[in-house]
Write an enzyme that holds these catalytic residues in place. Structure first.
Site: not given
Ligand SMILES: NC(=O)c1ccc[n+]([C@@H]2O[C@H](COP(=O)([O-])OP(=O)(O)OC[C@H]3O[C@@H](n4cnc5c(N)ncnc54)[C@H](OP(=O)(O)O)[C@@H]3O)[C@@H](O)[C@H]2O)c1
Length: 326
Positions: A33-34, A37, A39, A161, A187
């Protein structure tokens, strides 16, 4: 005023976070997930620290864009492997490619994650949030584990999370057939399941030189949830974004957990960014964790492996100890 223990995470979010100047020159860091956001920020920080980064991404165009940008900015070389983590066949193929190409895996960061407001199933008929957030990371970790052990000291970081506190995990109804689907609960279920397996991974890895920890990356402005209907997207874009923080803090925290010398032997903990924190009590239920482990093996096809089943019976540290001969 001291908050009750179950609300301590609110105070922890305001604490000064730890950082490190330690470098990861040449260390192979695999991160899922790089492309956006959390990653993406972690990749930039790892590149700054000299790591040899292997990104696992589902979107080639985005992956190439990140690779080009970060290579240009930090003068490092970045590799990437294609995999959609909603498909277990992709997870297996990605793990195989990594095992073939890299003799070392020093850090594994399971970060890919999703949030759906409507019930959706993956190609195996499994609810997609549970499949991507928990099952895929569980399978990927298991498949790369022997390489991490061979590379010890090595570290695994599960990007979890505070959502694990929402509850929602019902092992009798993982697919939300008997209950009305609720995005935040689903979630929560996925993150709770992932956390519950961290304790067992950590126990089984004792003495192997491989650590595993889970972390909450902060409440940060990312693309998570932007796959949902327009109303949710508007809510996230116009309202939530004002209270969310810059995900640069998430990248810095992940780097700390991956590189800080003082973290070398810390394992089986949950961190709020870099602050060691007690998870919700339902995430500490060890017997539930063992059931989640077995169900996760079944759903990902890992329990089909006779070698694993055999060694499991022989030794509590069956994940890494060589089974006794004869
Ligand atoms: N944002 C927050 O406030 C927050 C809070 C708590 C935990 N988190 C956790 O942080 C982690 C990263 O999330 P984020 O907030 O940075 O969201 P994000 O910006 O949507 O990034 C998610 C990443 O995961 C990839 N991804 C999603 N579905 C996938 C799949 N089926 N196969 C391969 N890659 C996939 C996305 O790829 P694409 O670019 O191709 O979509 C993107 O690179 C998650 O585990 C999330 O639960 C986030």
């Amino acid at each position: 005023m001291k908050l009750p223990e179950e609300l301590q995470f609110i105070a922890n979010a305001r604490m000064i976070q730890k950082t490190t100047d330690a470098r990861l020159d040449g260390r192979v860091c695999v991160i899922t997930g790089a492309t956006s956001g959390v990653g993406y920020q972690a990749v930039k920080r790892l590149a700054q620290g000299g790591a040899h980064i292997v990104m696992v991404c589902r979107n080639a165009e985005k992956a190439n864009r990140v690779k080009k940008e970060v290579e240009h900015e930090f003068h490092v070389e970045i590799d990437w492997v294609e995999a959609d983590f909603s498909r277990f066949t992709d997870v297996k193929r990605a793990a195989e490619k990594i095992l073939q190409k890299y003799q070392h895996v020093d850090v594994l960061i399971n970060n890919a994650g999703v949030h759906y407001t409507h019930r959706t199933l993956n190609e195996n008929g499994i609810e997609i949030v549970f499949a991507v957030n928990h099952l895929a990371s569980f399978l990927f970790t298991r498949l790369l584990l022997h390489r991490l052990i061979e590379s010890a000291p090595a570290r695994i970081i599960q990007v979890n999370s505070q959502g694990h506190r929402f509850g929602g995990l019902d092992l009798q109804d993982l697919n939300w057939v008997k209950r009305r689907y609720r995005g935040l609960k689903s979630y929560g279920a996925s993150k709770n399941a992932q956390l519950l397996t961290v304790w067992d991974f950590s126990d089984q890895l004792k003495g192997s030189g491989v650590t595993i920890n889970a972390m909450h990356p902060g409440e940060v402005r990312t693309n998570i949830g932007m796959n949902n209907e327009w109303l949710y997207r508007m809510y996230q874009h116009y309202l939530l974004r004002w209270i969310l923080k810059d995900p640069v803090i998430s990248g810095e925290a992940i780097y700390y957990l991956a590189a800080a010398p003082e973290m070398a032997e810390v394992s089986g903990r949950f961190f709020n960014l870099t602050i060691d924190e007690k998870p919700a009590s339902h995430a500490l239920d060890r017997s539930l964790g063992k059931r989640v482990w077995r169900i996760s093996e079944e759903l990902t096809g890992l329990s089909q492996s006779p070698v694993m089943m055999e060694s499991e019976q022989q030794d509590t540290n069956w994940l890494w100890k060589v089974p006794a001969q004869g």
